[in-house]
Design a protein around this motif. Structure first.
Motif, PDB file in Angstrom:
ATOM      1  N   ILE A 127     -28.162  11.442  87.668  1.00  0.00           N
ATOM      2  CA  ILE A 127     -28.779  11.957  88.860  1.00  0.00           C
ATOM      3  C   ILE A 127     -28.351  10.854  90.170  1.00  0.00           C
ATOM      4  CG2 ILE A 127     -30.888  12.054  90.117  1.00  0.00           C
ATOM      5  CD1 ILE A 127     -32.560  13.084  87.702  1.00  0.00           C
ATOM      6  N   THR A 128     -28.344   9.243  89.961  1.00  0.00           N
ATOM      7  CA  THR A 128     -28.137   8.552  91.037  1.00  0.00           C
ATOM      8  C   THR A 128     -26.601   8.814  91.496  1.00  0.00           C
ATOM      9  OG1 THR A 128     -27.764   7.013  89.391  1.00  0.00           O
ATOM     10  CG2 THR A 128     -29.962   7.258  90.513  1.00  0.00           C
ATOM     11  N   GLN A 129     -25.681   9.241  90.325  1.00  0.00           N
ATOM     12  CA  GLN A 129     -24.201   9.063  90.477  1.00  0.00           C
ATOM     13  C   GLN A 129     -24.069  10.450  91.947  1.00  0.00           C
ATOM     14  OE1 GLN A 129     -22.278   9.022  87.043  1.00  0.00           O
ATOM     15  NE2 GLN A 129     -21.436   6.939  87.425  1.00  0.00           N
ATOM     16  N   CYS A 130     -24.755  11.573  91.465  1.00  0.00           N
ATOM     17  CA  CYS A 130     -24.343  12.763  92.407  1.00  0.00           C
ATOM     18  C   CYS A 130     -25.620  13.325  92.465  1.00  0.00           C
ATOM     19  CB  CYS A 130     -23.434  13.686  91.628  1.00  0.00           C
ATOM     20  SG  CYS A 130     -21.708  13.150  91.329  1.00  0.00           S
ATOM     21  N   PRO A 131     -26.563  12.840  93.578  1.00  0.00           N
ATOM     22  CA  PRO A 131     -27.862  13.294  93.798  1.00  0.00           C
ATOM     23  C   PRO A 131     -27.875  14.739  94.160  1.00  0.00           C
ATOM     24  CG  PRO A 131     -27.497  11.547  95.216  1.00  0.00           C
ATOM     25  CD  PRO A 131     -26.053  11.759  94.398  1.00  0.00           C
ATOM     26  N   HIS A 132     -26.588  14.902  95.210  1.00  0.00           N
ATOM     27  CA  HIS A 132     -26.711  16.057  95.795  1.00  0.00           C
ATOM     28  C   HIS A 132     -25.651  17.234  95.310  1.00  0.00           C
ATOM     29  CE1 HIS A 132     -28.577  13.517  98.732  1.00  0.00           C
ATOM     30  NE2 HIS A 132     -27.447  12.865  99.141  1.00  0.00           N
ATOM     31  N   GLY A 133     -25.880  18.452  95.617  1.00  0.00           N
ATOM     32  CA  GLY A 133     -25.012  19.415  95.091  1.00  0.00           C
ATOM     33  C   GLY A 133     -24.286  20.476  95.998  1.00  0.00           C
ATOM     34  N   GLN A 134     -23.613  21.306  95.474  1.00  0.00           N
ATOM     35  CA  GLN A 134     -22.846  22.172  96.371  1.00  0.00           C
ATOM     36  C   GLN A 134     -23.615  23.332  96.582  1.00  0.00           C
ATOM     37  OE1 GLN A 134     -19.434  23.421  94.367  1.00  0.00           O
ATOM     38  NE2 GLN A 134     -18.562  24.627  95.879  1.00  0.00           N
ATOM     39  N   PHE A 135     -24.498  23.636  96.200  1.00  0.00           N
ATOM     40  CA  PHE A 135     -25.405  24.927  96.518  1.00  0.00           C
ATOM     41  C   PHE A 135     -26.720  24.908  97.304  1.00  0.00           C
ATOM     42  CE2 PHE A 135     -23.041  25.905  92.492  1.00  0.00           C
ATOM     43  CZ  PHE A 135     -22.068  26.940  92.956  1.00  0.00           C
ATOM     44  N   LEU A 136     -27.632  23.973  96.588  1.00  0.00           N
ATOM     45  CA  LEU A 136     -28.834  23.410  97.366  1.00  0.00           C
ATOM     46  C   LEU A 136     -28.701  22.359  98.505  1.00  0.00           C
ATOM     47  CD1 LEU A 136     -31.188  24.070  94.240  1.00  0.00           C
ATOM     48  CD2 LEU A 136     -30.652  25.555  95.979  1.00  0.00           C
ATOM     49  N   GLY A 137     -27.550  21.632  98.502  1.00  0.00           N
ATOM     50  CA  GLY A 137     -27.506  20.491  99.154  1.00  0.00           C
ATOM     51  C   GLY A 137     -28.072  19.579  98.834  1.00  0.00           C
ATOM     52  N   GLU A 143     -30.091  18.186  94.997  1.00  0.00           N
ATOM     53  CA  GLU A 143     -29.899  19.110  94.077  1.00  0.00           C
ATOM     54  C   GLU A 143     -30.069  18.844  92.635  1.00  0.00           C
ATOM     55  OE1 GLU A 143     -26.580  22.030  92.271  1.00  0.00           O
ATOM     56  OE2 GLU A 143     -26.837  21.950  94.747  1.00  0.00           O
ATOM     57  N   ALA A 144     -29.686  17.663  92.271  1.00  0.00           N
ATOM     58  CA  ALA A 144     -29.505  17.215  90.963  1.00  0.00           C
ATOM     59  C   ALA A 144     -31.239  16.684  90.421  1.00  0.00           C
ATOM     60  CB  ALA A 144     -28.734  16.012  90.720  1.00  0.00           C
ATOM     61  N   VAL A 145     -31.881  16.412  91.609  1.00  0.00           N
ATOM     62  CA  VAL A 145     -33.141  15.835  91.347  1.00  0.00           C
ATOM     63  C   VAL A 145     -34.033  17.093  91.366  1.00  0.00           C
ATOM     64  CG1 VAL A 145     -35.152  14.822  92.355  1.00  0.00           C
ATOM     65  CG2 VAL A 145     -32.883  13.964  92.903  1.00  0.00           C
ATOM     66  N   ILE A 146     -33.887  18.225  91.994  1.00  0.00           N
ATOM     67  CA  ILE A 146     -34.426  19.551  91.845  1.00  0.00           C
ATOM     68  C   ILE A 146     -34.410  20.286  90.269  1.00  0.00           C
ATOM     69  CG2 ILE A 146     -34.564  21.846  92.521  1.00  0.00           C
ATOM     70  CD1 ILE A 146     -33.953  20.768  95.253  1.00  0.00           C
ATOM     71  N   PHE A 147     -33.033  19.878  89.897  1.00  0.00           N
ATOM     72  CA  PHE A 147     -32.709  20.298  88.398  1.00  0.00           C
ATOM     73  C   PHE A 147     -33.407  19.527  87.375  1.00  0.00           C
ATOM     74  CE2 PHE A 147     -29.496  23.117  90.244  1.00  0.00           C
ATOM     75  CZ  PHE A 147     -29.792  24.360  89.490  1.00  0.00           C
ATOM     76  N   SER A 152     -37.402  17.313  83.292  1.00  0.00           N
ATOM     77  CA  SER A 152     -37.074  16.449  82.179  1.00  0.00           C
ATOM     78  C   SER A 152     -37.520  15.276  82.322  1.00  0.00           C
ATOM     79  CB  SER A 152     -35.424  16.764  81.873  1.00  0.00           C
ATOM     80  OG  SER A 152     -35.222  18.093  81.490  1.00  0.00           O
ATOM     81  N   LEU A 153     -37.303  14.816  83.580  1.00  0.00           N
ATOM     82  CA  LEU A 153     -37.508  13.154  83.702  1.00  0.00           C
ATOM     83  C   LEU A 153     -39.206  13.073  83.575  1.00  0.00           C
ATOM     84  CD1 LEU A 153     -35.407  12.341  86.892  1.00  0.00           C
ATOM     85  CD2 LEU A 153     -35.264  11.541  84.516  1.00  0.00           C
ATOM     86  N   LEU A 154     -39.986  14.132  84.183  1.00  0.00           N
ATOM     87  CA  LEU A 154     -41.589  14.125  83.951  1.00  0.00           C
ATOM     88  C   LEU A 154     -42.142  14.085  82.237  1.00  0.00           C
ATOM     89  CD1 LEU A 154     -44.052  13.911  85.324  1.00  0.00           C
ATOM     90  CD2 LEU A 154     -44.059  16.502  85.342  1.00  0.00           C
ATOM     91  N   CYS A 155     -41.099  14.743  81.653  1.00  0.00           N
ATOM     92  CA  CYS A 155     -41.334  14.975  80.066  1.00  0.00           C
ATOM     93  C   CYS A 155     -41.017  13.786  79.394  1.00  0.00           C
ATOM     94  CB  CYS A 155     -40.692  16.133  79.423  1.00  0.00           C
ATOM     95  SG  CYS A 155     -41.281  17.704  80.250  1.00  0.00           S
ATOM     96  N   LEU A 156     -39.876  13.164  79.738  1.00  0.00           N
ATOM     97  CA  LEU A 156     -39.524  11.846  79.275  1.00  0.00           C
ATOM     98  C   LEU A 156     -40.441  10.902  79.632  1.00  0.00           C
ATOM     99  CD1 LEU A 156     -35.712  12.138  79.468  1.00  0.00           C
ATOM    100  CD2 LEU A 156     -37.019  12.388  77.501  1.00  0.00           C
ATOM    101  N   SER A 157     -40.817  10.602  80.632  1.00  0.00           N
ATOM    102  CA  SER A 157     -41.823   9.682  81.159  1.00  0.00           C
ATOM    103  C   SER A 157     -43.035   9.903  80.442  1.00  0.00           C
ATOM    104  CB  SER A 157     -42.237   9.679  82.595  1.00  0.00           C
ATOM    105  OG  SER A 157     -40.926   9.626  83.540  1.00  0.00           O
ATOM    106  N   PHE A 158     -43.530  11.004  80.170  1.00  0.00           N
ATOM    107  CA  PHE A 158     -44.923  11.336  79.383  1.00  0.00           C
ATOM    108  C   PHE A 158     -44.413  10.846  78.044  1.00  0.00           C
ATOM    109  CE2 PHE A 158     -47.408  13.600  76.328  1.00  0.00           C
ATOM    110  CZ  PHE A 158     -48.682  13.733  77.184  1.00  0.00           C
ATOM    111  N   LEU A 159     -43.445  11.169  77.404  1.00  0.00           N
ATOM    112  CA  LEU A 159     -43.133  10.815  75.970  1.00  0.00           C
ATOM    113  C   LEU A 159     -42.979   9.099  76.013  1.00  0.00           C
ATOM    114  CD1 LEU A 159     -40.501  13.295  75.007  1.00  0.00           C
ATOM    115  CD2 LEU A 159     -42.838  13.144  74.441  1.00  0.00           C
ATOM    116  N   LEU A 160     -42.398   8.488  77.144  1.00  0.00           N
ATOM    117  CA  LEU A 160     -42.541   7.056  76.897  1.00  0.00           C
ATOM    118  C   LEU A 160     -44.022   6.421  76.865  1.00  0.00           C
ATOM    119  CD1 LEU A 160     -39.547   6.343  79.797  1.00  0.00           C
ATOM    120  CD2 LEU A 160     -39.522   5.861  77.076  1.00  0.00           C
ATOM    121  N   GLY A 161     -44.621   6.805  77.665  1.00  0.00           N
ATOM    122  CA  GLY A 161     -46.111   6.386  77.626  1.00  0.00           C
ATOM    123  C   GLY A 161     -46.727   6.828  76.373  1.00  0.00           C
TER     124      GLY A 161
END
Length: 621
Positions: free
Chosen positions: A158-168, A171-175, A179-188
């Motif tokens: 996400i940090t390499q290409c945070p923005h996108g061609q369609f949503l501006g 965009e990567a954060v929106i997608f 998954s990041l939230l689920c992985l954070s829960f699994l880590l906890g």
């Protein structure tokens, strides 16, 4: 000058990150298989094999590990659901058929998708296996490490290409934020498992009991059946009456919770992907609209195609506006379906537990056992696919309805043709009212003049017995020709209502949209029924309680018998050495099982040969 969003799109349109998530999916199979092998080696097998089997070298290790029990798992449900949610991005990747590692013919695409599904399952298998493993300390370390790798790679992508061609922007954060939230829960979750298992290992806490055969809510359900019903029921609130009432004696299995969580995240991603496609189509339409405007300008708005071009521009603007406006109602409809399906699952299961099958079509009262087992494997995936395709179909239907409203009500007012619109609307309403009025009049005439009086004062309606038959025959004759024309509109209304209800309920897998007698053609409804019967036969509280009583009674009797034998062995009398007792038990075992004599290790001593010969002689006797 370009706007900020346009500059962001151009900047990130050529952004190529060093981390390819599809390639990482392939490489993640290596640590995944390593974790599976470790947990499999730790897993104990219930039945050891014979000595001549090569797997005997592993003793009772290398058992089969399962990700989760799809039938009777009621504990750790939300952890399994979040683990399913972590796979949402990969499932949407498969859903869009973007998994094509090899160039193969179109007819073999199903095999490629099958391989892709197996690969996604293997790459995320450690999440489930570590959650369900009995070795909590090792599995928590492995699960935490594997989840951390996925979390770090996703953040780096996400940090390499945070923005996108369609949503501006972002965009990567929106997608990827689900998954990041689920992985954070699994880590906890894995960290909590590690701390708790470490405290147990150090003796600071007591060991948790094994998974009970009879769950608490199942026992409470049986107790509730044995109690007398209360004389006065408690007054329910509006929410309990109209929407949902929580039942402490019922719990949804992990499969239903995981399916619902994954369906929510996949629906969110599907809406985002659909909006990205809409943004791309809108940009192309804007370019086409600019070309039409340049054409009109070149003709000084006097060309013969100018009115047509203006109508096309208006159609494109209306379509874009209505499509965006119907995203929210279409998504809310599918979200309400997910909650409603859970409510229907509980309602149907309770009816089956009570022996009530009248809510099912007659052909589904005794479904095939093989189809039911296959159905429970299909249900979760099919439910998600039905929700996604149902959202798209509902969105299209709502867009068409919105365009009808725009062209029939809104645009005439905008174009100062409100009087014509009201005139046409009033004529249409009057026509429909007259048709319906004549149909109601026929029913009233039939009830007033062509039926005999009630036989009793308590009867709700008149008996089905004709009266004034000559007048009735004339009445039917003259209305025969009119009803032919009326039947045409009734047929069209039947087709229209069927299409609207069919498309509106396409995402509902818990009810069929087929006509009565053709329910078996609905594969989704068959999967639902098969899943219900598997859960009914394996999680029925009364049946599970009965089996629990049998197992507990057998265990108590075995324990009592063992205590009795131990008391007899420790009773007063002559002291017998352990070696003599062992030899006596060996002699008794070999006499009862003569074939074991040949399998014993041979000893060169003369006494052992005599002992073996004696056993063979006894066995022949």
């Amino acid at each position: 000058m370009l706007s900020t969003s346009e500059r962001t799109r151009q900047l990130n349109g050529t952004c190529v990150g060093s981390v390819d998530m599809e390639l990482f999916l392939h490489y993640s199979l290596i640590p995944s298989l390593f974790i599976i092998l470790i947990l499999s080696f730790l897993q104990r097998r219930e039945h050891c094999r014979q000595r001549d089997d090569t797997s005997y070298l592993l003793a009772n290790h290398s058992g089969i590990i399962i990700p989760l029990d799809f039938v009777s798992t009621f504990s750790n449900r939300w952890s399994y659901g979040i683990a399913f949610g972590a796979t949402a991005n990969k499932i949407m990747f498969l859903f869009s058929e973007g998994y094509r590692p090899l160039q193969i013919p179109q007819w073999a695409q199903a095999f490629v998708l099958l391989i892709g599904g197996i690969e996604v399952g293997l790459s995320h298998f450690p999440f489930f296996a570590c959650l369900s493993s009995e070795f909590r300390l090792v599995s928590s370390v492995l699960g935490f490490s594997y989840s951390l790798v996925w979390f770090a790679i996703t953040i780096f992508h996400i940090t390499q290409c945070p923005h996108g061609q369609f949503l501006g922007r972002y965009e990567a954060v929106i997608f990827y934020w689900p998954s990041l939230l689920c992985l954070s829960f699994l880590l906890g979750r894995f960290l909590h498992m590690f701390v708790k298992s470490l405290r147990v290992r150090l003796g600071w806490e007591l060991q948790m009991e094994e998974k009970p055969f009879l769950e608490v809510h199942q026992a409470e359900h049986v107790k509730q059946l044995l109690r007398k019903p209360p004389l006065q029921e408690k007054k329910k609130t509006w929410f309990q009456t109209r929407i949902y009432e929580w039942d402490p004696c019922f719990q949804f299995p992990s499969r239903m919770i995981g399916t619902t969580v994954l369906a929510f995240i996949c629906l969110y991603l599907f809406i985002i992907i659909e909006f990205c496609i809409f943004m791309y189509v809108r940009d192309e339409l804007d370019v086409f609209e600019g070309e039409l405007e340049s054409y009109i300008t070149s003709k000084n708005q006097t060309g013969t195609l100018a009115p047509v071009i203006l109508q096309v521009k208006e159609l494109m603007n209306v379509t874009k506006g209505v499509w965006v406006a119907t995203i929210l109602p279409a998504s809310l409809t599918c979200i309400s379906y997910l909650f409603h399906i859970l409510a229907c699952y509980r309602k149907h299961m309770k009816r089956l537990w009570a022996g009530n099958k009248h809510f099912l079509p007659p052909k589904f009262h005794n479904p095939s056992s093989s189809e039911s087992v296959a159905a429970i494997a299909r249900y979760s995936g099919w439910q998600i696919a039905y929700i996604l395709w149902g959202y798209l179909i509902i969105h299209v239907v709502q867009t068409l309805c919105g365009m009808v409203i725009m062209y029939s009500l809104v645009l005439p007012i905008i174009h100062n043709r409100a009087r014509e619109m009201l005139q046409g609307l009033s004529i249409g309403i009057l026509t429909i009212s007259i048709v319906l009025g004549l149909m109601i009049l026929q029913v009233w005439v039939a009830a007033s003049f062509f039926l005999q009086p009630k036989m009793g004062t308590a009867d709700k309606q008149k008996p089905l017995a004709l009266n004034n038959r000559k007048v009735f025959h004339n009445f039917s004759y003259f209305l025969f020709f009119y009803n032919v024309l009326l039947g045409l509109s009734a047929c069209l209304s039947r087709l229209l209502i069927s299409c609207i209800l069919g498309t509106w309920l396409i995402a509902r897998i818990d009810r069929t949209i087929m006509q009565s007698g053709y329910e078996r053609a609905d594969m989704g409804f068959r999967a639902w029924i098969g899943m219900l019967f598997v859960d009914h036969y394996h999680t029925n509280p009364v049946l599970v309680s009965f089996c629990h009583i049998l197992i507990t009674g057998h265990r108590d009797r075995s324990l009592q018998r063992a205590i009795t034998y131990k008391y007899l062995n420790q009773s007063a009398g002559h002291r017998i050495s352990a070696r003599s007792r062992t030899r006596w038990l060996l002699l008794q075992t070999l006499i009862n099982n003569p074939r074991l004599v040949v399998l014993r290790k041979s000893k060169p001593s003369h006494g052992s040969r005599e002992f073996t010969q004696t056993l063979l002689t006894c066995s022949d006797c």
